[in-house]
Design a protein around this motif. Structure first.
Motif, PDB file in Angstrom:
ATOM      1  N   LYS A  99      -3.223   0.596  -3.665  1.00 52.75           N
ATOM      2  CA  LYS A  99      -3.076  -0.779  -3.074  1.00 52.75           C
ATOM      3  C   LYS A  99      -2.795  -1.541  -4.280  1.00 52.75           C
ATOM      4  N   PHE A 147       0.818  -1.209  -0.010  1.00 51.92           N
ATOM      5  CA  PHE A 147      -0.020   0.005   0.080  1.00 51.92           C
ATOM      6  C   PHE A 147       0.750   1.213  -0.143  1.00 51.92           C
ATOM      7  N   LEU A 201       3.668  13.732   3.189  1.00 52.37           N
ATOM      8  CA  LEU A 201       4.223  12.599   3.546  1.00 52.37           C
ATOM      9  C   LEU A 201       3.703  11.279   3.100  1.00 52.37           C
ATOM     10  N   PHE A 256       3.780   6.895   2.806  1.00 50.13           N
ATOM     11  CA  PHE A 256       4.411   5.842   3.514  1.00 50.13           C
ATOM     12  C   PHE A 256       3.936   4.705   2.555  1.00 50.13           C
ATOM     13  N   GLN A 281      -0.290  11.314   3.924  1.00 50.67           N
ATOM     14  CA  GLN A 281      -0.446  12.104   5.075  1.00 50.67           C
ATOM     15  C   GLN A 281      -0.130  13.693   5.027  1.00 50.67           C
ATOM     16  N   ILE A 287       1.332  -5.678   4.355  1.00 50.55           N
ATOM     17  CA  ILE A 287       0.597  -6.516   5.013  1.00 50.55           C
ATOM     18  C   ILE A 287       1.442  -7.965   4.602  1.00 50.55           C
ATOM     19  N   ALA A 313      -5.107  13.026   8.904  1.00 51.26           N
ATOM     20  CA  ALA A 313      -5.054  11.322   9.162  1.00 51.26           C
ATOM     21  C   ALA A 313      -4.329  10.783   7.809  1.00 51.26           C
ATOM     22  N   PRO A 314      -3.583   9.706   8.039  1.00 52.34           N
ATOM     23  CA  PRO A 314      -3.162   9.150   6.742  1.00 52.34           C
ATOM     24  C   PRO A 314      -4.349   8.567   6.222  1.00 52.34           C
ATOM     25  N   LEU A 369      -5.257   6.192   2.344  1.00 53.51           N
ATOM     26  CA  LEU A 369      -4.890   5.282   1.370  1.00 53.51           C
ATOM     27  C   LEU A 369      -4.678   5.915  -0.078  1.00 53.51           C
ATOM     28  N   TYR A 411       0.370   5.191   1.379  1.00 54.04           N
ATOM     29  CA  TYR A 411      -0.442   6.215   2.280  1.00 54.04           C
ATOM     30  C   TYR A 411       0.146   7.230   2.131  1.00 54.04           C
ATOM     31  N   LEU A 445      -0.037  -4.048   9.589  1.00 55.00           N
ATOM     32  CA  LEU A 445       0.574  -3.292   8.500  1.00 55.00           C
ATOM     33  C   LEU A 445       2.131  -2.701   8.919  1.00 55.00           C
ATOM     34  N   HIS A 446       2.927  -3.251   8.249  1.00 59.19           N
ATOM     35  CA  HIS A 446       4.430  -2.668   8.409  1.00 59.19           C
ATOM     36  C   HIS A 446       4.413  -1.347   7.549  1.00 59.19           C
ATOM     37  N   PHE A 447       4.925  -0.381   8.242  1.00 56.86           N
ATOM     38  CA  PHE A 447       5.392   0.996   7.438  1.00 56.86           C
ATOM     39  C   PHE A 447       6.696   1.337   7.264  1.00 56.86           C
ATOM     40  N   ALA A 478       9.664   4.115   6.685  1.00 51.85           N
ATOM     41  CA  ALA A 478      10.043   5.301   7.498  1.00 51.85           C
ATOM     42  C   ALA A 478       9.274   6.787   6.925  1.00 51.85           C
TER      43      ALA A 478
END
Lengths: 112, 114
Positions: free
Chosen positions: A49, A34, A87, A89, A38, A93, A43-44, A46, A36, A100-102, A104
């Motif tokens: 995908k 994904f 930003l 990101f 921000q 998954i 809020a972040p 989507l 994202y 969810l692993h983001f 940096a």
């Protein structure tokens, strides 16, 4: 374990130029990626995908292609606008349970 | 506008104090996540729920944080004894399922521990 790498911390571009934000990942599972976005004090949300391997997905002028061979899901846009400053990101998954692993994050600044 | 509602928007606590924040997920979303976003914008996963059940949580969450998602009530995340290093933006997100679904984020609770 699962991880996401974004190599650029800050990208500054002039309006109208193309951009590519790098994202590579590591997982032993079948990946879902994904992007994202921000905006400041927001809020972040989507942006994109991933679809199937080597298939491009697009939204709001941004596009990305999942390449399992190189474990990448780079974000691109052909002509950035001032409103794209935000930003970005990349997230993965990898395993079950939906965590969810983001990465940096990459700060994109678009100047007139 | 975000449909995941987080309160309060800002929270200021002294070290050792309890800090509690709440989240109302988007209607119909059974899966809820809590993430901590630090001043470098890095995300740290804390815990996730499906309905009222904890799916995963990290060590820190098990020891110093308590979280719950009771039925018909807001989800909550509470730090039992705040530390300076807990100062961050706490983001709640919800989704329809745990499998490859998009997350809908709230605006977050910005915690400052003095």
């Amino acid at each position: 374990g699962d991880s996401v790498t974004q190599t650029e911390g800050l990208v500054t571009l002039t309006k109208g130029l193309p951009v590519m934000l790098n994202c590579t990942y590591q997982t032993t599972y079948s990946p879902f990626l994904f992007w994202y976005v921000q905006h400041l004090n927001e809020a972040p949300k989507l942006l994109l995908k991933s679809s199937t391997d080597n298939k491009r997905t697009e939204h709001q002028g941004f596009y990305a292609t999942l390449h399992k061979s190189s474990s990448s899901f780079h974000l691109q846009k052909s002509s950035v606008q001032l409103s794209d400053s935000a930003l970005y990101f990349c997230a993965l998954i990898g395993s079950a349970l939906g965590r969810l692993h983001f990465g940096a994050g990459t700060q994109l600044i678009v100047i007139p | 506008n975000s449909k995941v509602i987080q309160t309060p928007r800002y929270l200021v606590k002294g070290q050792g104090q309890k800090a509690k924040m709440r989240c109302i997920p988007e209607k119909g979303h059974p899966v809820v996540f809590w993430y901590q976003q630090n001043k470098n914008n890095e995300f740290k996963f804390l815990i996730n729920f499906q309905n009222q059940e904890v799916l995963q949580q990290i060590d820190m969450t098990e020891k110093r944080f308590s979280a719950e998602c009771p039925s018909n009530s807001p989800c909550s995340l509470e730090i039992q004894s705040s530390e300076a290093g807990d100062s961050a933006l706490y983001l709640c997100a919800s989704s329809l399922s745990i499998s490859n679904e998009r997350l809908f984020f709230g605006h977050g609770t910005k915690l400052s521990v003095l």
